[in-house]
Design a protein around this motif. Structure first.
Motif, PDB file in Angstrom:
ATOM      1  N   THR A  34       4.716   4.213 -12.343  1.00  0.00           N
ATOM      2  CA  THR A  34       5.429   3.496 -11.287  1.00  0.00           C
ATOM      3  C   THR A  34       6.780   4.112 -10.982  1.00  0.00           C
ATOM      4  OG1 THR A  34       6.309   1.957 -12.922  1.00  0.00           O
ATOM      5  CG2 THR A  34       4.271   1.322 -11.807  1.00  0.00           C
ATOM      6  N   SER A  35       7.009   5.321 -11.466  1.00  0.00           N
ATOM      7  CA  SER A  35       8.284   5.977 -11.194  1.00  0.00           C
ATOM      8  C   SER A  35       8.404   6.386  -9.739  1.00  0.00           C
ATOM      9  CB  SER A  35       8.436   7.204 -12.091  1.00  0.00           C
ATOM     10  OG  SER A  35       7.372   8.113 -11.851  1.00  0.00           O
ATOM     11  N   ARG A  36       7.299   6.421  -9.069  1.00  0.00           N
ATOM     12  CA  ARG A  36       7.321   6.715  -7.650  1.00  0.00           C
ATOM     13  C   ARG A  36       6.778   5.497  -6.914  1.00  0.00           C
ATOM     14  NH1 ARG A  36       2.645  10.702  -5.913  1.00  0.00           N
ATOM     15  NH2 ARG A  36       3.041   9.536  -4.000  1.00  0.00           N
ATOM     16  N   SER A  37       7.080   5.393  -5.662  1.00  0.00           N
ATOM     17  CA  SER A  37       6.584   4.245  -4.902  1.00  0.00           C
ATOM     18  C   SER A  37       5.286   4.625  -4.197  1.00  0.00           C
ATOM     19  CB  SER A  37       7.632   3.789  -3.892  1.00  0.00           C
ATOM     20  OG  SER A  37       7.889   4.825  -2.973  1.00  0.00           O
ATOM     21  N   TYR A  38       4.526   3.629  -3.881  1.00  0.00           N
ATOM     22  CA  TYR A  38       3.233   3.788  -3.231  1.00  0.00           C
ATOM     23  C   TYR A  38       3.170   2.867  -2.019  1.00  0.00           C
ATOM     24  CZ  TYR A  38       1.830   5.729  -7.750  1.00  0.00           C
ATOM     25  OH  TYR A  38       1.735   6.479  -8.886  1.00  0.00           O
ATOM     26  N   ALA A  39       2.495   3.282  -1.009  1.00  0.00           N
ATOM     27  CA  ALA A  39       2.132   2.340   0.038  1.00  0.00           C
ATOM     28  C   ALA A  39       1.104   1.384  -0.563  1.00  0.00           C
ATOM     29  CB  ALA A  39       1.553   3.066   1.240  1.00  0.00           C
ATOM     30  N   MET A  40       1.184   0.133  -0.191  1.00  0.00           N
ATOM     31  CA  MET A  40       0.324  -0.876  -0.795  1.00  0.00           C
ATOM     32  C   MET A  40      -0.428  -1.640   0.283  1.00  0.00           C
ATOM     33  SD  MET A  40       0.937  -0.526  -4.025  1.00  0.00           S
ATOM     34  CE  MET A  40       0.207  -2.026  -4.697  1.00  0.00           C
ATOM     35  N   GLY A  41      -1.634  -2.017  -0.071  1.00  0.00           N
ATOM     36  CA  GLY A  41      -2.439  -2.783   0.873  1.00  0.00           C
ATOM     37  C   GLY A  41      -3.086  -3.974   0.201  1.00  0.00           C
ATOM     38  N   TRP A  42      -3.407  -4.961   1.020  1.00  0.00           N
ATOM     39  CA  TRP A  42      -4.211  -6.101   0.583  1.00  0.00           C
ATOM     40  C   TRP A  42      -5.511  -6.099   1.396  1.00  0.00           C
ATOM     41  CZ3 TRP A  42      -3.432  -9.297  -3.449  1.00  0.00           C
ATOM     42  CH2 TRP A  42      -2.151  -9.384  -3.999  1.00  0.00           C
ATOM     43  N   PHE A  43      -6.614  -6.286   0.685  1.00  0.00           N
ATOM     44  CA  PHE A  43      -7.916  -6.410   1.306  1.00  0.00           C
ATOM     45  C   PHE A  43      -8.565  -7.685   0.788  1.00  0.00           C
ATOM     46  CE2 PHE A  43      -8.766  -2.256   3.330  1.00  0.00           C
ATOM     47  CZ  PHE A  43      -7.639  -1.571   2.904  1.00  0.00           C
ATOM     48  N   ARG A  44      -9.613  -8.126   1.448  1.00  0.00           N
ATOM     49  CA  ARG A  44     -10.334  -9.301   0.971  1.00  0.00           C
ATOM     50  C   ARG A  44     -11.817  -9.143   1.244  1.00  0.00           C
ATOM     51  NH1 ARG A  44      -8.107 -13.797   5.359  1.00  0.00           N
ATOM     52  NH2 ARG A  44      -9.205 -12.970   7.207  1.00  0.00           N
TER      53      ARG A  44
END
Length: 128
Positions: free
Chosen positions: A28-38
């Protein structure tokens, strides 16, 4: 490697609210784009919302615009999905996902294949 764990799901009446959390651990030292799916029973998994690495840009599927809000807390390595005015058709297993790419076209965030890491999911049930 990044590990993702969702929490905050549950049973709620129509019109109610829930806040889902997605905690990241590992690299987690770098950031990530994050998504939510369902994924609802008998249906394919679908995009719900996404947030860019910086947190500046957010994206939503039309059916949740104005009701759901995605946000992130970099210090806690956590992404949230605040869901309000819930409807029975929001019932599904909700998954968070992380994209390790440093840059993407905005259209990419709507696609499952963009994301390399996935959580196990959390159930959201909205009763009528």
């Amino acid at each position: 490697q990044v590990q993702l764990v969702e929490s905050g799901g549950g049973l709620v009446q129509a019109g109610g609210s829930l806040r889902l959390s997605c905690a990241a651990s590992g690299r987690t030292s770098r950031s990530y784009a994050m998504g939510w799916f369902r994924q609802a029973p008998g249906k394919e998994r679908e995009f719900v919302a996404a947030i860019s690495r910086s947190g500046i840009s957010t994206y939503y599927t039309d059916s949740v615009k104005g009701r759901f809000t995605i946000s992130r807390d970099g210090a806690k390595n956590t992404v949230y999905l605040q869901m309000t005015s819930l409807k029975p058709e929001d019932t599904a297993v909700y998954y968070c996902a992380a994209d390790q790419a440093t840059s993407r076209s905005s259209n990419s965030y709507y696609r499952e294949l963009t994301y390399e890491y996935w959580g196990p999911g959390t159930q959201v049930t909205v009763s009528s």
